[in-house]
Design a protein around this motif. Structure first.
Motif, PDB file in Angstrom:
ATOM      1  N   MET A  11      26.999   4.670  62.107  1.00 20.60           N
ATOM      2  CA  MET A  11      27.289   4.266  63.473  1.00 20.60           C
ATOM      3  C   MET A  11      28.764   4.483  63.785  1.00 20.60           C
ATOM      4  N   LEU A  12      29.054   4.710  65.057  1.00 23.77           N
ATOM      5  CA  LEU A  12      30.420   4.704  65.570  1.00 23.77           C
ATOM      6  C   LEU A  12      30.583   3.439  66.397  1.00 23.77           C
ATOM      7  N   LYS A  13      31.744   2.808  66.297  1.00 25.83           N
ATOM      8  CA  LYS A  13      32.019   1.577  67.028  1.00 25.83           C
ATOM      9  C   LYS A  13      33.072   1.867  68.088  1.00 25.83           C
ATOM     10  N   SER A  14      32.858   1.347  69.297  1.00 19.76           N
ATOM     11  CA  SER A  14      33.820   1.599  70.369  1.00 19.76           C
ATOM     12  C   SER A  14      35.112   0.842  70.090  1.00 19.76           C
ATOM     13  N   VAL A  15      36.233   1.475  70.469  1.00 20.80           N
ATOM     14  CA  VAL A  15      37.548   0.869  70.286  1.00 20.80           C
ATOM     15  C   VAL A  15      37.933   0.227  71.600  1.00 20.80           C
ATOM     16  N   ARG A  16      37.988  -1.108  71.600  1.00 18.89           N
ATOM     17  CA  ARG A  16      38.324  -1.821  72.835  1.00 18.89           C
ATOM     18  C   ARG A  16      39.643  -2.553  72.732  1.00 18.89           C
ATOM     19  N   ALA A  17      40.252  -2.543  71.562  1.00 18.95           N
ATOM     20  CA  ALA A  17      41.532  -3.232  71.399  1.00 18.95           C
ATOM     21  C   ALA A  17      42.618  -2.461  72.138  1.00 18.95           C
ATOM     22  N   LEU A  18      43.539  -3.187  72.715  1.00 24.71           N
ATOM     23  CA  LEU A  18      44.637  -2.550  73.435  1.00 24.71           C
ATOM     24  C   LEU A  18      45.669  -2.056  72.429  1.00 24.71           C
ATOM     25  N   LEU A  19      46.012  -0.806  72.548  1.00 28.26           N
ATOM     26  CA  LEU A  19      47.038  -0.219  71.689  1.00 28.26           C
ATOM     27  C   LEU A  19      48.294   0.008  72.519  1.00 28.26           C
ATOM     28  N   PRO A  20      49.450   0.007  71.891  1.00 31.52           N
ATOM     29  CA  PRO A  20      50.673   0.274  72.661  1.00 31.52           C
ATOM     30  C   PRO A  20      50.590   1.628  73.372  1.00 31.52           C
ATOM     31  N   ILE A  21      50.974   1.642  74.629  1.00 33.01           N
ATOM     32  CA  ILE A  21      50.852   2.854  75.444  1.00 33.01           C
ATOM     33  C   ILE A  21      51.722   3.981  74.899  1.00 33.01           C
ATOM     34  N   ASP A  22      52.896   3.630  74.418  1.00 38.39           N
ATOM     35  CA  ASP A  22      53.801   4.696  73.993  1.00 38.39           C
ATOM     36  C   ASP A  22      53.332   5.390  72.716  1.00 38.39           C
ATOM     37  N   THR A  23      52.426   4.757  71.938  1.00 45.05           N
ATOM     38  CA  THR A  23      51.969   5.424  70.719  1.00 45.05           C
ATOM     39  C   THR A  23      50.799   6.362  70.978  1.00 45.05           C
ATOM     40  N   TRP A  24      49.830   5.938  71.813  1.00 45.79           N
ATOM     41  CA  TRP A  24      48.649   6.776  72.029  1.00 45.79           C
ATOM     42  C   TRP A  24      48.521   7.261  73.467  1.00 45.79           C
ATOM     43  N   GLY A  25      48.790   6.384  74.402  1.00 41.22           N
ATOM     44  CA  GLY A  25      48.625   6.763  75.800  1.00 41.22           C
ATOM     45  C   GLY A  25      47.179   7.062  76.128  1.00 41.22           C
ATOM     46  N   LYS A  26      46.958   8.098  76.910  1.00 43.24           N
ATOM     47  CA  LYS A  26      45.588   8.425  77.289  1.00 43.24           C
ATOM     48  C   LYS A  26      44.831   9.130  76.170  1.00 43.24           C
ATOM     49  N   PHE A  27      45.505   9.441  75.077  1.00 41.56           N
ATOM     50  CA  PHE A  27      44.855  10.147  73.976  1.00 41.56           C
ATOM     51  C   PHE A  27      44.332   9.198  72.894  1.00 41.56           C
ATOM     52  N   LYS A  28      44.294   7.902  73.175  1.00 40.88           N
ATOM     53  CA  LYS A  28      43.816   6.966  72.166  1.00 40.88           C
ATOM     54  C   LYS A  28      42.338   7.229  71.890  1.00 40.88           C
ATOM     55  N   PRO A  29      41.885   7.002  70.667  1.00 41.09           N
ATOM     56  CA  PRO A  29      40.485   7.257  70.347  1.00 41.09           C
ATOM     57  C   PRO A  29      39.569   6.232  71.012  1.00 41.09           C
ATOM     58  N   ASN A  30      38.402   6.677  71.442  1.00 38.38           N
ATOM     59  CA  ASN A  30      37.429   5.795  72.070  1.00 38.38           C
ATOM     60  C   ASN A  30      36.449   5.215  71.052  1.00 38.38           C
ATOM     61  N   TRP A  31      36.267   5.902  69.932  1.00 36.57           N
ATOM     62  CA  TRP A  31      35.292   5.482  68.924  1.00 36.57           C
ATOM     63  C   TRP A  31      35.954   5.490  67.555  1.00 36.57           C
ATOM     64  N   ALA A  32      35.568   4.542  66.721  1.00 34.98           N
ATOM     65  CA  ALA A  32      36.060   4.463  65.350  1.00 34.98           C
ATOM     66  C   ALA A  32      34.862   4.541  64.412  1.00 34.98           C
ATOM     67  N   GLY A  33      35.076   5.053  63.239  1.00 33.88           N
ATOM     68  CA  GLY A  33      33.973   5.111  62.282  1.00 33.88           C
ATOM     69  C   GLY A  33      33.959   6.412  61.552  1.00 33.88           C
ATOM     70  N   PRO A  34      32.947   6.762  60.892  1.00 34.97           N
ATOM     71  CA  PRO A  34      31.628   6.147  60.901  1.00 34.97           C
ATOM     72  C   PRO A  34      31.559   4.910  60.009  1.00 34.97           C
ATOM     73  N   TYR A  35      30.641   4.018  60.373  1.00 34.72           N
ATOM     74  CA  TYR A  35      30.363   2.822  59.611  1.00 34.72           C
ATOM     75  C   TYR A  35      28.878   2.794  59.282  1.00 34.72           C
ATOM     76  N   LEU A  36      28.539   2.040  58.274  1.00 32.53           N
ATOM     77  CA  LEU A  36      27.155   1.921  57.831  1.00 32.53           C
ATOM     78  C   LEU A  36      26.573   0.645  58.419  1.00 32.53           C
ATOM     79  N   ARG A  37      25.406   0.734  59.000  1.00 34.79           N
ATOM     80  CA  ARG A  37      24.745  -0.444  59.556  1.00 34.79           C
ATOM     81  C   ARG A  37      24.086  -1.185  58.404  1.00 34.79           C
ATOM     82  N   LYS A  38      24.649  -2.333  58.076  1.00 31.66           N
ATOM     83  CA  LYS A  38      24.198  -3.061  56.894  1.00 31.66           C
ATOM     84  C   LYS A  38      22.991  -3.942  57.183  1.00 31.66           C
ATOM     85  N   ARG A  39      23.096  -4.777  58.226  1.00 37.18           N
ATOM     86  CA  ARG A  39      22.043  -5.740  58.498  1.00 37.18           C
ATOM     87  C   ARG A  39      21.960  -6.015  59.996  1.00 37.18           C
TER      88      ARG A  39
END
Length: 171
Positions: free
Chosen positions: A112-140
């Motif tokens: 699975m991919l998990k959406s990234v909703r945490a606010l990151l500093p604008i000067d580090t990523w700006g509009k190029f911040k990733p929207n999805w993080a992962g992959p992760y394994l669905r355990k339960r």
């Protein structure tokens, strides 16, 4: 209703009166009635008497007090009826919402991919911040529909994740 942008605060009492004296779909009653235990008398009814006002003027005080007491006794019944209306309204909204829900065919062990909703500093990523993080394994899958995830190294996440924040990963 307002002529210019400066007189809108003068119109707020009229808007609130209209809101408080109109019947709401969710409860089947007016907010005014649920708070004050009686229907509001509109100001125009004092100028042009309605049937309610005429009847109240002709009733002796003892009978009016008895009628008021009877309406207070029936108040709990009206409030229970409003609660019942709220529950019916919520079921109706739930059915309308569930018509749009698409079932997902995701099972335990999928990537699975998990959406990234945490606010990151604008000067580090700006509009190029990733929207999805992962992959992760669905355990339960938990009983309420929440999901426990682990990363590919086997480290568990401390909090469960809502399935709305996940999408299937196809390597």
């Amino acid at each position: 209703m307002s002529d210019n942008y400066k007189d809108w605060p003068l119109k707020i009492p009229f808007a609130l009166w209209g809101y408080r004296t109109s019947i709401k779909t969710a409860t089947g009653a007016t907010p005014y009635y649920l708070v004050y235990r009686m229907e509001a008398i509109h100001p125009i009814e004092l100028e042009v008497p309605s049937l309610t006002i005429l009847l109240e003027r002709q009733v002796p005080e003892a009978d009016w007090i008895q009628a008021r007491y009877d309406s207070l006794v029936l108040l709990d019944e009206r409030r229970l009826n409003a609660l019942y209306q709220v529950r019916l309204y919520q079921k109706r909204i739930e059915r309308a919402f569930n018509k749009k829900v698409k079932p997902r065919k995701i099972k335990e062990g999928d990537l699975m991919l998990k959406s990234v909703r945490a606010l990151l500093p604008i000067d580090t990523w700006g509009k190029f911040k990733p929207n999805w993080a992962g992959p992760y394994l669905r355990k339960r899958i938990l009983t309420g529909g929440a999901v426990r995830l682990t990363d590919l190294d086997g480290n568990d996440f401390s909090n469960p994740t809502n399935p709305d924040q996940l999408k299937k990963y196809y390597p």
